[in-house]
Design a protein around this motif. Sequence first.
Motif, mmCIF file in Angstrom:
data_model
loop_
_atom_site.group_PDB
_atom_site.id
_atom_site.type_symbol
_atom_site.label_atom_id
_atom_site.label_comp_id
_atom_site.label_asym_id
_atom_site.label_seq_id
_atom_site.Cartn_x
_atom_site.Cartn_y
_atom_site.Cartn_z
ATOM 1 N N ILE A 139 -83.170 -44.104 10.107
ATOM 2 C CA ILE A 139 -82.692 -43.055 9.046
ATOM 3 C C ILE A 139 -83.733 -42.002 9.058
ATOM 4 N N LYS A 140 -83.280 -41.127 9.789
ATOM 5 C CA LYS A 140 -84.395 -40.080 9.658
ATOM 6 C C LYS A 140 -84.384 -38.691 8.764
ATOM 7 N N ALA A 141 -85.196 -38.416 7.722
ATOM 8 C CA ALA A 141 -85.462 -37.249 6.758
ATOM 9 C C ALA A 141 -86.156 -36.564 6.744
ATOM 10 N N ASP A 142 -85.749 -34.728 6.137
ATOM 11 C CA ASP A 142 -86.710 -34.394 6.220
ATOM 12 C C ASP A 142 -88.358 -34.329 4.942
ATOM 13 N N ILE A 143 -86.706 -35.148 3.822
ATOM 14 C CA ILE A 143 -87.750 -35.373 2.673
ATOM 15 C C ILE A 143 -87.750 -36.481 2.163
ATOM 16 N N ILE A 184 -90.966 -46.758 4.464
ATOM 17 C CA ILE A 184 -90.903 -45.790 4.781
ATOM 18 C C ILE A 184 -91.702 -45.439 6.394
ATOM 19 N N ILE A 185 -91.240 -44.826 6.797
ATOM 20 C CA ILE A 185 -91.438 -44.151 8.025
ATOM 21 C C ILE A 185 -92.493 -43.067 7.835
ATOM 22 N N VAL A 186 -93.569 -43.231 8.068
ATOM 23 C CA VAL A 186 -94.862 -41.881 8.185
ATOM 24 C C VAL A 186 -95.497 -41.609 9.890
ATOM 25 N N GLU A 187 -95.332 -39.928 10.096
ATOM 26 C CA GLU A 187 -96.115 -40.190 11.002
ATOM 27 C C GLU A 187 -96.954 -38.890 11.063
ATOM 28 N N VAL A 204 -78.037 -34.432 1.224
ATOM 29 C CA VAL A 204 -78.869 -35.031 0.170
ATOM 30 C C VAL A 204 -77.763 -36.554 0.380
ATOM 31 N N THR A 205 -78.353 -37.937 1.087
ATOM 32 C CA THR A 205 -78.198 -38.883 0.894
ATOM 33 C C THR A 205 -78.723 -40.204 -0.327
ATOM 34 N N ILE A 206 -78.093 -41.175 -1.248
ATOM 35 C CA ILE A 206 -78.547 -42.215 -1.389
ATOM 36 C C ILE A 206 -78.332 -43.581 -1.265
ATOM 37 N N TYR A 207 -79.688 -44.179 -1.064
ATOM 38 C CA TYR A 207 -79.275 -44.793 -0.825
ATOM 39 C C TYR A 207 -79.122 -46.538 -1.822
ATOM 40 N N GLY A 244 -88.870 -40.670 7.961
ATOM 41 C CA GLY A 244 -87.892 -40.901 7.803
ATOM 42 C C GLY A 244 -87.831 -43.112 6.838
ATOM 43 N N ILE A 245 -86.592 -43.476 6.984
ATOM 44 C CA ILE A 245 -86.502 -44.647 6.609
ATOM 45 C C ILE A 245 -85.991 -46.382 7.048
ATOM 46 N N LEU A 246 -86.315 -46.798 7.069
ATOM 47 C CA LEU A 246 -85.772 -48.221 7.648
ATOM 48 C C LEU A 246 -85.091 -48.848 6.570
#
Length: 488
Positions: free
Chosen positions: A265-269, A248-251, A28-31, A257-259
């Motif tokens: 920055i890639k993320a699963d959730i 927020i990057i959506v595919e 887990v990472t908080i931004y 991921g997020i920009l």
Amino acid sequence: MTKTIAILGSGFSSLAASCYLAQQGNQVTIYEKNPTIGGRARQFKKDGFTFDMGPSWYWMPDVFERFFQDFNKKPSDYYELIKLNPAYRVYFGINDFISICDNLEDIKSAFEAIEKGSAVKLQKFIDQAKSNYDIAIKDLVYRPGVSPLELVTPQTALKLNQFFSSVSADIRKEFKNEKLIQILEFPVLFLGAKPTKTPSFYNFMNYADFGLGTWHPKTGMHDVVKAMEKLALELGVTIKTNSPVERIIVENKSAIGILINGEIIKADIIVSGADYQHTETLLEKEHRAYSEKYWESRVFAPSSLLFFVGFNKKIENISHHALFFDVDFNQHAADIYDNPKWPKEPLFYANFPSKTDTTAAPDGMESGFFLIPLAPGIEDTPALRFLYFEKIIARFEQLTQQSIKNNIIFKESFCKNDFVTDYNAYKGNAYGMANTLLQTAFLRPKLKSKKVRNLYFTGQLTVPGPGVPPALISGKLTAELIQKSLRS
């Protein structure tokens, strides 16, 4: 299986979610966009003075205990609590105030002295409020708002009529003295709506007030932020400040991921504890679950004009928390909710943490925090801030029978525009979305995105609602939904 989880924001709900998600074994990472953590519960320091920038009332200590207990900890492992006596003081005029003590028996005596027979009525009212508290805070608020059936229990069935009456109506049936009525109506203001628009069931806030009391972490509410940060780090959470999320990057309808600062920055959730409406603007329109029309139609809790003031002397005739109800309570409420405008004569709140915490101000001095509730989306200019500071300081001096204006070392203000800039708060709201009947539980914005897989929300615009204890609960609910989805 370990998942990589990115959390937007570092307020109470984000910190809580991070702890639960890390406990589940996730990375887990908080931004956080700002230089320091805590969201609205950040801290401001200047010239030896320290201020909590947001929440300053520590109510519902059992919710904090339950949070830390989930990690085999207790609040006292991280901070010391002081029960305030008086809890607060309410001013109605010169030499006309009521002190709310730290126990119900003394409060009943104060009521009885003002309105004969009110002590018995207050006991009955608080007994009902406790019953509601036991149902709501120990059970209902820990449900994720997925289905209306969550609200249907044998206990709530017996209290169905309380969802169709108002707190104000119930209080006015029993009490006649306007001062006592205003004191009893005050706690539901934390829920962000007028007492006349808040369902009777929410009188559990009166039990939180008179039954459980008002507490203060020894060196301020930021003690709780630091405690949760320490716990999160112990559990392996990473916290990154100065990291504003741009997109927020959506595919394929999944968040991937997020920009941040031009870097993907890639993320699963992804979990957003940032303002819900703002978070959806980080998505392409087709991925947003709620339209601008939807947000415009919601009842939002007030914004606020805040002043952080350093005084070069001790302030007399005042308690740690003080409410100034010497003007028309109903008119100010109307100026927030019915016909939004700057109130001609505002109610205001003052908080002097240095009355309890010697580290909040240099020796012989006082730190003062003043708050005027305002309609969200209201005009905010330096001239208006100056005018309203002059208004409340003049009244403060008159009501507490002392001169303090010439003892001000500095004053810093924070208002609607700052809530937008610092927190991306919709219309500069300070407390989130109000808990009206049509904005309760399953009728609030969802914890899980309806349009994007692996995207979740937490915090005051979603379930269960505004306030610090609900924020802790919100983080837990979101983490549980994620854990459930990973198991299925």
